[in-house]
Design a protein around this motif. Structure first.
Motif, PDB file in Angstrom:
ATOM      1  N   GLN A  21     -20.846  -5.861 -18.446  1.00 43.77           N
ATOM      2  CA  GLN A  21     -21.142  -5.015 -19.607  1.00 43.77           C
ATOM      3  C   GLN A  21     -20.105  -3.905 -19.759  1.00 43.77           C
ATOM      4  O   GLN A  21     -19.593  -3.661 -20.839  1.00 43.77           O
ATOM      5  N   GLN A  22     -19.806  -3.223 -18.661  1.00 45.38           N
ATOM      6  CA  GLN A  22     -18.855  -2.126 -18.727  1.00 45.38           C
ATOM      7  C   GLN A  22     -17.451  -2.650 -18.995  1.00 45.38           C
ATOM      8  O   GLN A  22     -16.713  -2.060 -19.778  1.00 45.38           O
ATOM      9  N   VAL A  23     -17.077  -3.742 -18.388  1.00 43.89           N
ATOM     10  CA  VAL A  23     -15.750  -4.318 -18.618  1.00 43.89           C
ATOM     11  C   VAL A  23     -15.572  -4.666 -20.094  1.00 43.89           C
ATOM     12  O   VAL A  23     -14.558  -4.352 -20.705  1.00 43.89           O
ATOM     13  N   THR A  24     -16.578  -5.286 -20.674  1.00 43.96           N
ATOM     14  CA  THR A  24     -16.528  -5.637 -22.094  1.00 43.96           C
ATOM     15  C   THR A  24     -16.450  -4.381 -22.951  1.00 43.96           C
ATOM     16  O   THR A  24     -15.667  -4.305 -23.899  1.00 43.96           O
ATOM     17  N   GLY A  25     -17.233  -3.391 -22.604  1.00 49.63           N
ATOM     18  CA  GLY A  25     -17.228  -2.142 -23.362  1.00 49.63           C
ATOM     19  C   GLY A  25     -15.888  -1.430 -23.300  1.00 49.63           C
ATOM     20  O   GLY A  25     -15.392  -0.919 -24.308  1.00 49.63           O
TER      21      GLY A  25
END
Length: 171
Positions: A21-25
């Motif tokens: 999730q954080q990587v995508t964000g």
């Protein structure tokens, strides 16, 4: 027979996004960065480099990381007497840290371009389809100062002189 080990506690879930999730964000944030107002492409002029990292690049990273950390620490520890004062001072500190980070990334990217790094590899390292988001005229001037290039302008640009000082003082 009873176990001598206490029961395992259920794992606590963090509310802070992490993992995919954080990587995508973060990638969405990088993709949304606008191109620099006057993006630059540095012509390849590779200098022979051994396997070691050039000392001026280590000094560059040290110099800017110190300043970035100082601004972030200032923002983190600000108390402020009022919301108006706090928001002003926090945003000043955070945008100064951001400017140093942007200049650092752009200068390193310009160095790699100058070393004739494969453009696809540079895009991958920058995690961006567009290196022009980072390589600005200021970043190129900064690189010129680090590498001892002679500026074309009569008056030496500020980031060129800062780069010279970083290379001279090793950070």
């Amino acid at each position: 027979m009873t176990s001598t080990h206490p029961r395992k506690r259920p794992q606590r879930r963090s509310e802070i996004p992490h993992g995919p999730q954080q990587v995508t964000g973060l990638q969405q944030i990088r993709d949304a960065l606008p191109p620099a107002p006057a993006p630059c492409t540095v012509e390849p002029a590779p200098c022979p480099v051994g396997d070691g990292v050039p000392p001026e690049l280590l000094a560059l990273v040290t110099h800017h990381c110190r300043r970035i950390n100082a601004y972030l620490a200032r923002a983190q520890h600000l108390q402020g007497d009022s919301m108006k004062q706090w928001q002003r001072l926090v945003l000043y500190a955070l945008t100064d840290a951001l400017a140093h980070n942007h200049l650092l990334v752009g200068t390193l990217a310009a160095y790699l371009q100058r070393q004739d790094l494969d453009p696809d590899l540079l895009r991958r390292y920058l995690q961006s389809p567009d290196p022009d988001r980072y390589i600005t005229s200021e970043a190129v001037q900064h690189l010129d100062g680090l590498t001892g290039a002679v500026p074309e302008e009569a008056a030496e640009p500020v980031w060129t002189s800062v780069g010279r000082r970083i290379a001279r003082d090793d950070g």
